[in-house]
Design a protein around this motif. Structure first.
Motif, PDB file in Angstrom:
ATOM      1  N   PRO A 241       0.829  -1.216   0.000  1.00  0.00           N
ATOM      2  CA  PRO A 241       0.000   0.000   0.000  1.00  0.00           C
ATOM      3  C   PRO A 241       0.860   1.262   0.000  1.00  0.00           C
ATOM      4  N   VAL A 242       0.312   2.321  -0.567  1.00  0.00           N
ATOM      5  CA  VAL A 242       1.004   3.600  -0.668  1.00  0.00           C
ATOM      6  C   VAL A 242       0.359   4.577   0.305  1.00  0.00           C
ATOM      7  N   LEU A 243       1.179   5.258   1.071  1.00  0.00           N
ATOM      8  CA  LEU A 243       0.672   6.157   2.105  1.00  0.00           C
ATOM      9  C   LEU A 243      -0.167   7.286   1.518  1.00  0.00           C
ATOM     10  N   ASP A 244       0.253   7.846   0.406  1.00  0.00           N
ATOM     11  CA  ASP A 244      -0.476   8.983  -0.169  1.00  0.00           C
ATOM     12  C   ASP A 244      -1.914   8.628  -0.532  1.00  0.00           C
ATOM     13  N   ASP A 245      -2.175   7.371  -0.799  1.00  0.00           N
ATOM     14  CA  ASP A 245      -3.532   6.975  -1.183  1.00  0.00           C
ATOM     15  C   ASP A 245      -4.491   6.938   0.003  1.00  0.00           C
ATOM     16  N   PHE A 246      -3.972   6.986   1.237  1.00  0.00           N
ATOM     17  CA  PHE A 246      -4.832   6.836   2.404  1.00  0.00           C
ATOM     18  C   PHE A 246      -4.795   8.035   3.338  1.00  0.00           C
ATOM     19  N   LEU A 247      -4.013   9.047   3.030  1.00  0.00           N
ATOM     20  CA  LEU A 247      -3.970  10.215   3.901  1.00  0.00           C
ATOM     21  C   LEU A 247      -5.339  10.885   3.953  1.00  0.00           C
ATOM     22  N   PRO A 248      -5.806  11.238   5.136  1.00  0.00           N
ATOM     23  CA  PRO A 248      -7.135  11.845   5.244  1.00  0.00           C
ATOM     24  C   PRO A 248      -7.152  13.281   4.748  1.00  0.00           C
ATOM     25  N   ASP A 249      -8.360  13.730   4.403  1.00  0.00           N
ATOM     26  CA  ASP A 249      -8.568  15.116   3.995  1.00  0.00           C
ATOM     27  C   ASP A 249      -8.518  15.999   5.239  1.00  0.00           C
ATOM     28  N   ARG A 250      -7.627  16.967   5.254  1.00  0.00           N
ATOM     29  CA  ARG A 250      -7.453  17.821   6.424  1.00  0.00           C
ATOM     30  C   ARG A 250      -8.389  19.019   6.427  1.00  0.00           C
ATOM     31  N   GLY A 251      -9.200  19.155   5.398  1.00  0.00           N
ATOM     32  CA  GLY A 251     -10.182  20.237   5.389  1.00  0.00           C
ATOM     33  C   GLY A 251      -9.542  21.599   5.385  1.00  0.00           C
ATOM     34  N   ILE A 252     -10.019  22.471   6.264  1.00  0.00           N
ATOM     35  CA  ILE A 252      -9.490  23.838   6.317  1.00  0.00           C
ATOM     36  C   ILE A 252      -8.075  23.884   6.873  1.00  0.00           C
ATOM     37  N   ALA A 253      -7.597  22.778   7.462  1.00  0.00           N
ATOM     38  CA  ALA A 253      -6.224  22.744   7.980  1.00  0.00           C
ATOM     39  C   ALA A 253      -5.203  22.397   6.912  1.00  0.00           C
ATOM     40  N   PRO A 255      -2.662  22.789   3.986  1.00  0.00           N
ATOM     41  CA  PRO A 255      -1.914  23.952   3.485  1.00  0.00           C
ATOM     42  C   PRO A 255      -2.329  24.271   2.057  1.00  0.00           C
ATOM     43  N   PRO A 256      -2.273  25.531   1.666  1.00  0.00           N
ATOM     44  CA  PRO A 256      -2.666  25.893   0.295  1.00  0.00           C
ATOM     45  C   PRO A 256      -1.716  25.283  -0.720  1.00  0.00           C
ATOM     46  N   GLU A 257      -2.274  24.853  -1.835  1.00  0.00           N
ATOM     47  CA  GLU A 257      -1.440  24.280  -2.891  1.00  0.00           C
ATOM     48  C   GLU A 257      -0.525  25.317  -3.510  1.00  0.00           C
ATOM     49  N   GLU A 258      -1.018  26.544  -3.663  1.00  0.00           N
ATOM     50  CA  GLU A 258      -0.207  27.628  -4.204  1.00  0.00           C
ATOM     51  C   GLU A 258      -0.258  28.781  -3.215  1.00  0.00           C
ATOM     52  N   PRO A 259       0.904  29.245  -2.753  1.00  0.00           N
ATOM     53  CA  PRO A 259       0.897  30.362  -1.803  1.00  0.00           C
ATOM     54  C   PRO A 259       0.342  31.635  -2.428  1.00  0.00           C
ATOM     55  N   VAL A 260      -0.354  32.394  -1.613  1.00  0.00           N
ATOM     56  CA  VAL A 260      -0.946  33.648  -2.073  1.00  0.00           C
ATOM     57  C   VAL A 260       0.108  34.748  -1.994  1.00  0.00           C
ATOM     58  N   SER A 261       0.316  35.451  -3.098  1.00  0.00           N
ATOM     59  CA  SER A 261       1.293  36.525  -3.132  1.00  0.00           C
ATOM     60  C   SER A 261       0.713  37.777  -2.494  1.00  0.00           C
ATOM     61  N   GLU A 262       1.594  38.739  -2.215  1.00  0.00           N
ATOM     62  CA  GLU A 262       1.155  39.961  -1.551  1.00  0.00           C
ATOM     63  C   GLU A 262       0.223  40.779  -2.433  1.00  0.00           C
ATOM     64  N   GLY A 263       0.389  40.720  -3.735  1.00  0.00           N
ATOM     65  CA  GLY A 263      -0.414  41.538  -4.629  1.00  0.00           C
ATOM     66  C   GLY A 263      -1.812  41.021  -4.852  1.00  0.00           C
TER      67      GLY A 263
END
Length: 676
Positions: A241-253, A255-263
């Protein structure tokens, strides 16, 4: 007139100052470039300028054919040394009554052996021991109290959670018999662990034990001389088994996939939505360790004593995930939750590393075979020890108590989302030889011990929890261990007679290589041999211990919006997440035992392989009780500055989580002292 007197005073002062400076310089005025020259005698003429000068030395052109190469004997020294000026020394010794000891002895810058001196095998120093002890500990306490209503709800006593996880860890000791060992690198300590492993394996194998008979969800035992393949929760599988296939959804916790820039700016169309989203779980706790060890490797090795191979994996998980609500199942989606998943994954592998080019060359070669004629010997006096001992611990509590309600706007509350991670990686690069001879015993031991404990009992109560979307499960407990050995199990052969002869030649410093050693079929094609001789024992031990203990007991009191004046619309959206925790242990050992397929053994061969997997599911029904000494009114007033309960129309984001601990043995929640 006054100005003139001042100027006069200044002029006199400047003149006096100038005279004082010149007096300090021991002169009145500059020499103006005049230097007194002393009379000197003329230098005598050089002897080479004498017309009668003559030399018998003749200059010759550069001769590139002149070569002089120092041998090992010249550098290391050996035999009888001849003093500088042999003819003169012999002439003095032949005089009647002459004592050679009275004459000074002049030597060349390096030792020159006499032509009739016996040759001596030069001995070089072998590699030393390498010992690594690593301990990583994370202590994280994130117990939050939050009240949106201002009603002053009494805080609950959650100390029982620590008692429960401690009892669960003690209950799992039956599946982790080697977790209690303290780190050591001594001969006695390592040998005691190996003896215990051998005794355990013999007892389990003789009795045919396949389980401890405790009757838990997972109860599996395997013991023998070797174990091959992958076992998941007591079942042999073909695919890991692969760990990535079973990691739970962390919801609002998450981290963002793409960081938000200052602009960037956030925009919203339309009015605010009446919604409430709570994240009280979603903790990520992980121990990750990887060790690759080579130590001392050779295509051919010889062990005069015993060879003991130990490969052992013990894994256990314990969890309690009992979630309570006012009317049984929590919310409209509680039945659809994935629940808690737990895995014990153990992989034993073995491979051989043989150079295919060597076999091809020997098959296609023509003419007489080539065998080594020279050898280089390194010696280590005593034992050689390679020990990698890693211990990783995570102790996390995230017990949150909240009294929440909708406010007519978008509200997000995050009291979980903590991360505690230990990471350790070791790459042991050793020396490679053509032949390694061990005068004593060899102990090759790999042990992995893993334990994961999770207490995730949650309580969602209150008149406003009936229509809420409650996600209290989706937890993951993951223990994954891999031991991979390089070197075939059938490489052991009977000790040939020339190995003791080789040891005797090394001890006698005989430069002549034993004939049988030089003509060993394993060394065909070699021009010379690089030999290592260890007079004592050889230890190659890797021990990894990983423990995760997480307590995430959340109590959410969702108050109906009708309680508050001006609460807003009836179609408010309430999402409560108290699960989504990931408790992960990952360990891997890659052990290079041999680069060839031959190990000569003079003693006995012991091979012990043990796998123990246990899974315990608890159903604790303890209910939290109010703290006897509740918060004072002044503290409640300080925590809630809006006694009227009017939430207004502005969106609110409250983040009491996202605490990050990285091998830091201190509470890292900066708010816990104020709101715990």
């Amino acid at each position: 007139m006054h100005t003139e007197r001042i100027s006069d005073i200044i002029a006199h002062f400047i003149g006096y100052f100038d005279a004082a400076v010149e007096d300090a310089r021991m002169r009145i005025a500059y020499t103006e470039g005049k230097v007194a020259l002393d009379s000197r005698d003329d230098a005598p003429d050089l002897a080479a300028l004498d017309p009668d000068f003559a030399s018998k030395l003749l200059l010759k052109d550069y001769d590139p054919g002149v070569r002089h190469v120092l041998s090992d004997e010249d550098l290391a020294g050996g035999g009888r040394h001849v003093p500088f000026g042999t003819d003169l020394q012999l002439a003095i010794n032949s005089l009647p009554g002459a004592d050679a000891g009275d004459m000074p002895s002049h030597h060349l810058p390096w030792d020159v052996p006499a032509p009739d001196a016996p040759q001596v095998l030069p001995i070089f120093i072998g590699p030393g021991s390498a010992i690594s002890h690593i301990t990583q500990v994370n202590l994280l306490q994130d117990d939050d109290y939050f009240d949106m209503t201002g009603t002053g709800a009494p805080p609950l006593d959650m100390r029982f959670v620590v008692e429960r996880v401690t009892a669960y860890a003690n209950e799992a000791e039956a599946y982790t018999p080697f977790s209690g060992y303290e780190r050591t690198d001594s001969y006695e300590g390592l040998q005691a662990i190996a003896d215990d492993a051998h005794t355990l394996k013999e007892d389990l194998a003789e009795s045919g034990t396949t389980s401890l008979g405790i009757g838990n969800a997972v109860d599996f035992v395997a013991a023998g001389d070797a174990i091959e393949g992958t076992v998941v929760n007591g079942a042999v599988v073909e695919e890991v088994p692969v760990l990535d296939d079973f990691l739970p959804d962390r919801g609002i916790a998450a981290p963002p996939e793409e960081p938000v820039s200052e602009g960037d700016s956030a925009t919203q169309t339309g009015g605010p939505e009446d919604s409430l989203e709570i994240g009280a779980g979603a903790n990520m706790v992980a121990n990750i360790a990887g060790v690759t060890t080579t130590g001392i490797i050779a295509p051919v090795s010889a062990v005069m004593g015993d060879y003991h191979q130990v490969d052992m994996i013990t894994q256990a998980y314990v969890y309690s995930d009992r979630d309570s609500g006012p009317e049984g199942p929590l919310g409209k989606s509680a039945a659809e939750d994935a629940g808690t998943l737990a895995f014990n994954i153990a992989t034993f592998g073995r491979s051989s590393l043989v150079d295919p080019a060597a076999d091809t060359a020997s098959d296609e070669s023509s003419g007489d075979p080539v065998f080594p004629t020279q050898w280089r010997v390194s010696v280590v006096e005593g034992d050689v020890c390679f020990v990698q001992w890693i211990e990783q611990y995570n102790f996390v509590t995230d017990n949150d108590q909240m009294v929440v309600t909708t406010t007519g706007c978008e509200t997000t509350i995050l009291t979980g989302g903590n991360s505690a991670i230990n990471f350790a990686g070791l790459l042991g690069l050793g020396m490679q030889y053509d032949l390694v001879i061990v005068g004593g015993d060899v102990l090759d031991m790999n042990i992995i011990s893993q334990l994961s404990v999770l207490y995730d009992n949650d309580w969602v109560v209150g008149s406003g929890s009936g229509g809420a979307d409650v996600r209290s499960g989706d937890n993951l407990l993951w223990n994954e261990a891999t031991i991979h050995n390089v070197g075939a199990n059938d490489r052991f052969e009977t000790m040939p007679d020339y190995i003791p002869e080789t040891i005797q030649a090394i001890e006698d410093r005989d430069p002549g290589m034993p004939k049988d050693l030089a003509h060993d079929a394993n060394f065909e094609g070699y021009e010379g041999l690089n030999v290592l001789y260890i007079t004592g024992n050889l230890f190659d031990v890797t021990f990894i211990k990983q423990i995760n203990v997480v307590g995430d007991a959340d109590h959410v009191d969702a108050v109906a919006k009708e309680v508050l004046a001006g609460a807003g619309a009836e179609d408010a959206t309430v999402t409560i997440g108290t699960g989504g925790n990931a408790v992960v242990n990952v360990a891997e050992i890659v052990d290079y035992d041999s680069f060839g397929d031959t190990t000569y053994l003079g003693g006995n061969l012991y091979s012990d392989a043990v796998l123990i997997q246990g899974g315990i599911i608890e159903d604790d029904d303890t209910q939290p009780q109010p703290v006897q000494n509740g918060l004072a009114n002044e503290v409640i007033a300080f925590l809630d500055d809006d006694a009227g309960g009017d939430g207004g129309t502005a969106d609110g984001v409250i983040n009491a989580g996202h605490d990050l601990s990285w091998s830091n043995a201190t509470p890292v929640d900066v708010m816990q002292t104020a709101v715990a």
